[in-house]
Write a protein that holds these residues in place. Sequence first.
Motif, PDB file in Angstrom:
ATOM      1  N   PHE A  13     -58.737   5.877 -12.422  1.00 30.45           N
ATOM      2  CA  PHE A  13     -58.195   7.066 -11.769  1.00 30.45           C
ATOM      3  C   PHE A  13     -57.522   6.707 -10.435  1.00 30.45           C
ATOM      4  O   PHE A  13     -57.208   7.584  -9.648  1.00 30.45           O
ATOM      5  CB  PHE A  13     -59.311   8.082 -11.518  1.00 30.45           C
ATOM      6  N   GLU A  14     -57.334   5.396 -10.206  1.00 22.00           N
ATOM      7  CA  GLU A  14     -56.760   4.879  -8.964  1.00 22.00           C
ATOM      8  C   GLU A  14     -57.541   5.337  -7.739  1.00 22.00           C
ATOM      9  O   GLU A  14     -56.968   5.623  -6.680  1.00 22.00           O
ATOM     10  CB  GLU A  14     -55.280   5.259  -8.834  1.00 22.00           C
ATOM     11  N   GLY A  69     -55.723   9.285 -15.116  1.00 21.08           N
ATOM     12  CA  GLY A  69     -54.841   8.126 -15.230  1.00 21.08           C
ATOM     13  C   GLY A  69     -53.778   8.224 -16.296  1.00 21.08           C
ATOM     14  O   GLY A  69     -52.771   7.510 -16.243  1.00 21.08           O
ATOM     15  N   THR A  76     -49.992   8.488 -15.356  1.00 21.57           N
ATOM     16  CA  THR A  76     -49.168   7.300 -15.104  1.00 21.57           C
ATOM     17  C   THR A  76     -48.427   6.887 -16.359  1.00 21.57           C
ATOM     18  O   THR A  76     -47.218   6.635 -16.338  1.00 21.57           O
ATOM     19  CB  THR A  76     -50.053   6.135 -14.615  1.00 21.57           C
ATOM     20  N   THR A 103     -54.991  10.660  -5.168  1.00 16.90           N
ATOM     21  CA  THR A 103     -55.969   9.869  -5.904  1.00 16.90           C
ATOM     22  C   THR A 103     -57.370  10.245  -5.435  1.00 16.90           C
ATOM     23  O   THR A 103     -57.564  10.560  -4.264  1.00 16.90           O
ATOM     24  CB  THR A 103     -55.758   8.367  -5.689  1.00 16.90           C
ATOM     25  N   PHE A 159     -53.372  -1.109 -14.526  1.00 13.67           N
ATOM     26  CA  PHE A 159     -53.304  -0.620 -15.904  1.00 13.67           C
ATOM     27  C   PHE A 159     -52.952  -1.718 -16.896  1.00 13.67           C
ATOM     28  O   PHE A 159     -53.153  -1.547 -18.076  1.00 13.67           O
ATOM     29  CB  PHE A 159     -52.257   0.495 -16.006  1.00 13.67           C
TER      30      PHE A 159
END
Length: 541
Positions: free
Chosen positions: A431-432, A179, A182, A175, A34
């Motif tokens: 979105f990991e 996102g 976070t 996941t 990020f």
Amino acid sequence: QALSEMEGMGAGGGNLQEMRVPPLTKRRGDVHGFCNPNGFQRSPYLSARGNFANMFQGSTEEGYKAYHADKYDEDKNPNGIINFGTSENKLCFDLMSKRLTQTDMELIEPSLLQYPDWKGHLFLREEVARFLTYYCKAPAPLKAENVIVLNGCGSLFSALATVLCDPGEAVLIATPFYGGITQSIFLYGNVKLVYVCLDSKITGTNTRPFQLTVEKLEKALQDAQAEGVTVRALILLNPQNPLGDIYSLSELRDYLEFAKRHELHVIVDEIYMLSVFDESATFHSVLSMDRLPDPQRTHVMWGITKDFAVSGIRFGTLYTENQDVANAVASLCYFHGVCGPVQHKVAQLLKDRDWINQVYLRANHARLKAAHTYVTDELKTLGVPFLNRNAGFFVWIDFRKYLKTGTFEEELLLWKRFLDNKVLLSCGKAFECSEPGWFRIIFADKTHRLHVSPLYTTAGMQRIRKVLEEREQEILAEEKEQPCQSDQDGKADSTDEVIFVSRHQEPTCASSSNLGDLIGLLQQQMRSSDWLQKNTAEQFA
């Protein structure tokens, strides 16, 4: 890691010691996805937290800023950026603007211009309780005393993380996931996320791509605990963003029982619950269950942003039977309150059951379904695999065949290439996602921004098609130049890749398969598979 690197940047901005927490392994909560400390100029005017917040941005924020600087307009800026990256419903502005300007909405009285109960005005909380009772199919009437109102679900995530976790503690989440969570829980509360990494492989226990199971939850929790990380809660997104999955009642019960065994709070985000647009799919709210395994640790979120196509009206609501949690969150409502006139409008909207059922939901679902069908038909024509779901505003797309080496660096280059061609998508890293090459596209948009036709030469799907066709030609040219080179490390064998384009439903008879989905699946396999090249007659002999 990023915090430690910032500390070495010198001058300005406070002590990072108080922000430090036990490090997690790379696959759990790595903030480098990020933010990028390299080349970041630390400001002497900001604290360490302020500098980190200033640096905390990834492709999602970068693309969002670019879009607002060069926004598409069919008349004034036809070559601007078309936004298929931000999850907004742009299909029902006509219905909502008409309803929100009717006479019952226009009320100003002294109580609306004064400080409210920090949980929200009682008239609104009562209406929310009735609304959720009806649409969540609760077995008994829900209570207004368990309702808290804040300015959006992002604020609810921040507030819940703050009151349920201490700095450095963590929350489980599968996941890929939206996102923004976070940012909501980490920047304010310094709470980590422990990732339950899902993948697209179909195995004996995985009957669909990116399937969440209790076994995966157990393993992620055990691994975190082995590293000395204290996990306090589990976040569930239902319907899931970006996958579009809808959890069955049995799955929900399994997840809640898992949380109860480990004394974890469960935060259930149901913000897309009324955006299930096909009759073949059924949404089950946690609030519909006859008995919650651990009602004191189960907290349900919803808001009007998505389901009523009004992302500019910041309104979210929390339902929890735990009065300690309710009171703690309410104490933070001073910072995240909803203004009185808006509370009145929302109450009037939620109580208009006839308009919601007979006008709005019918039109909204029909428009969502039509837009979804158009985008997925285009993807089938291109031979691009995707998850064909019936909830939310998005399609989770598999662009892995357009990555030569199968890395996140290459995924980011493809994302930037889309942006250079004036279309904003969201890449999987935002979105990991554990697998490079997955993208999310928002389909809940107007016809002229979606369709490819002589009248709309700058339509978004045409821009996407152009990038993919160019990339396909480049890969073919590279393969011709290197004919002897085998599959590179990091790129999955196509025989192991999951090609999944059919709808996920509860088990039914085989004859219910959709012929169009089957044709799309076969087309994609023929285009992308190198099975015949690898498995020759000589090799079999």
